[in-house]
Scaffold this motif. Structure first.
Motif, short mmCIF file in Angstrom:
data_model
loop_
_atom_site.label_atom_id
_atom_site.label_comp_id
_atom_site.label_asym_id
_atom_site.label_seq_id
_atom_site.Cartn_x
_atom_site.Cartn_y
_atom_site.Cartn_z
N THR A 64 0.84 -1.21 0.00
CA THR A 64 0.00 0.00 0.00
C THR A 64 0.87 1.26 0.00
O THR A 64 0.63 2.20 -0.76
CB THR A 64 -0.95 0.01 1.22
OG1 THR A 64 -1.80 -1.13 1.14
CG2 THR A 64 -1.78 1.27 1.27
N GLY A 65 1.90 1.26 0.84
CA GLY A 65 2.81 2.40 0.89
C GLY A 65 3.52 2.63 -0.43
O GLY A 65 3.66 3.77 -0.89
N LEU A 66 3.96 1.54 -1.05
CA LEU A 66 4.64 1.66 -2.34
C LEU A 66 3.69 2.22 -3.39
O LEU A 66 4.06 3.12 -4.16
CB LEU A 66 5.20 0.31 -2.79
CG LEU A 66 5.83 0.30 -4.18
CD1 LEU A 66 7.09 1.17 -4.22
CD2 LEU A 66 6.15 -1.12 -4.62
N ILE A 67 2.49 1.70 -3.45
CA ILE A 67 1.51 2.16 -4.44
C ILE A 67 1.23 3.65 -4.23
O ILE A 67 1.21 4.42 -5.21
CB ILE A 67 0.21 1.31 -4.34
CG1 ILE A 67 0.50 -0.11 -4.86
CG2 ILE A 67 -0.93 1.96 -5.12
CD1 ILE A 67 -0.59 -1.12 -4.54
N ASN A 68 1.05 4.07 -2.99
CA ASN A 68 0.83 5.49 -2.70
C ASN A 68 2.04 6.33 -3.11
O ASN A 68 1.89 7.42 -3.67
CB ASN A 68 0.52 5.71 -1.22
CG ASN A 68 -0.82 5.12 -0.83
OD1 ASN A 68 -1.70 4.91 -1.67
ND2 ASN A 68 -0.98 4.84 0.45
N HIS A 69 3.24 5.83 -2.86
CA HIS A 69 4.47 6.53 -3.22
C HIS A 69 4.56 6.69 -4.75
O HIS A 69 4.92 7.77 -5.24
CB HIS A 69 5.68 5.75 -2.68
CG HIS A 69 7.00 6.34 -2.99
ND1 HIS A 69 7.50 7.45 -2.32
CD2 HIS A 69 7.95 5.99 -3.90
CE1 HIS A 69 8.70 7.74 -2.81
NE2 HIS A 69 8.99 6.87 -3.75
N ILE A 70 4.26 5.64 -5.46
CA ILE A 70 4.31 5.68 -6.93
C ILE A 70 3.30 6.68 -7.46
O ILE A 70 3.61 7.48 -8.36
CB ILE A 70 4.08 4.27 -7.52
CG1 ILE A 70 5.29 3.38 -7.22
CG2 ILE A 70 3.81 4.34 -9.03
CD1 ILE A 70 5.08 1.92 -7.53
N GLU A 71 2.08 6.64 -6.93
CA GLU A 71 1.04 7.60 -7.36
C GLU A 71 1.45 9.03 -7.05
O GLU A 71 1.34 9.92 -7.90
CB GLU A 71 -0.29 7.29 -6.65
CG GLU A 71 -1.09 6.19 -7.29
CD GLU A 71 -2.43 6.01 -6.59
OE1 GLU A 71 -3.43 5.87 -7.31
OE2 GLU A 71 -2.47 5.99 -5.34
#
Length: 188
Positions: A64-71
């Motif tokens: 979840t953190g990675l996805i948010n970071h990418i976005e």
């Protein structure tokens, strides 16, 4: 549902032992003593579902953190959550397999090997010469003693691993994926 032990048994059932402990790989069959291969695909599907459930429990917050970071930083077009969970597993496996070796390379050596890898793609006429130099350097580096126990996973060791993978030129996809993870982990 297929267990890891069962999956390994299927894989090893496809290998015939030869005299003097030689291994001969024979053509495999997904049927595994059944008339059709449908069971194999059902087992692999169940195994994948089981893996994703466990990965979600263990690494769901990181994904979840990675996805948010990418976005947030518009680093790439988002892929599926299972892909990011699989990358988490890949990161751990690559770290376990190669971090000790990656740690023995100095940054200048990694830069030189990376430059040579890029040069071999760019200068096709002298590729054999460049490959000889790369092979010689890699051979010298392989003689350096490595602690058989991989160092503890850390942001620093992940950076070393990524640089080593870039230098080898053999992990281009994995390097780009793990670089996203490194970027995210550096942000937390």
């Amino acid at each position: 549902m297929i267990s890891i032990k069962c999956l390994l048994a299927i894989i090893f059932s496809q290998i015939e032992r030869q005299p003097d402990n030689m291994v001969e790989i024979v053509t495999y069959s997904l049927k595994a003593n059944h008339k059709e291969s449908d069971l194999y695909y059902q087992d692999v599907s169940a195994f994948s579902d089981d893996f994703l459930n466990h990965a979600e429990q263990l690494a769901g917050n990181f994904a979840t953190g990675l996805i948010n970071h990418i976005e947030q930083h518009e680093l790439e077009a988002l892929r599926t959550r299972p892909e990011y969970l699989f990358e988490y597993l890949t990161m751990g496996m690559l770290d376990s397999l190669y971090s000790a070796q990656a740690g023995k390379f100095s940054q200048p050596t990694q830069k030189l090997l990376s430059w040579l890898y890029q040069a071999r793609k760019k200068f096709r006429m002298i590729k054999p010469l460049i490959d000889t130099v790369r092979g010689f350097l890699s051979g010298l580096l392989d003689r350096v003693e490595v602690n058989p126990v991989a160092p503890a996973a850390s942001k620093k060791n992940l950076a070393l691993l990524i640089r080593w993978m870039e230098a080898t030129g053999e992990f281009s996809e994995e390097t780009s994926r793990l670089s996203l993870w490194a970027s995210y982990l550096d942000s937390i």
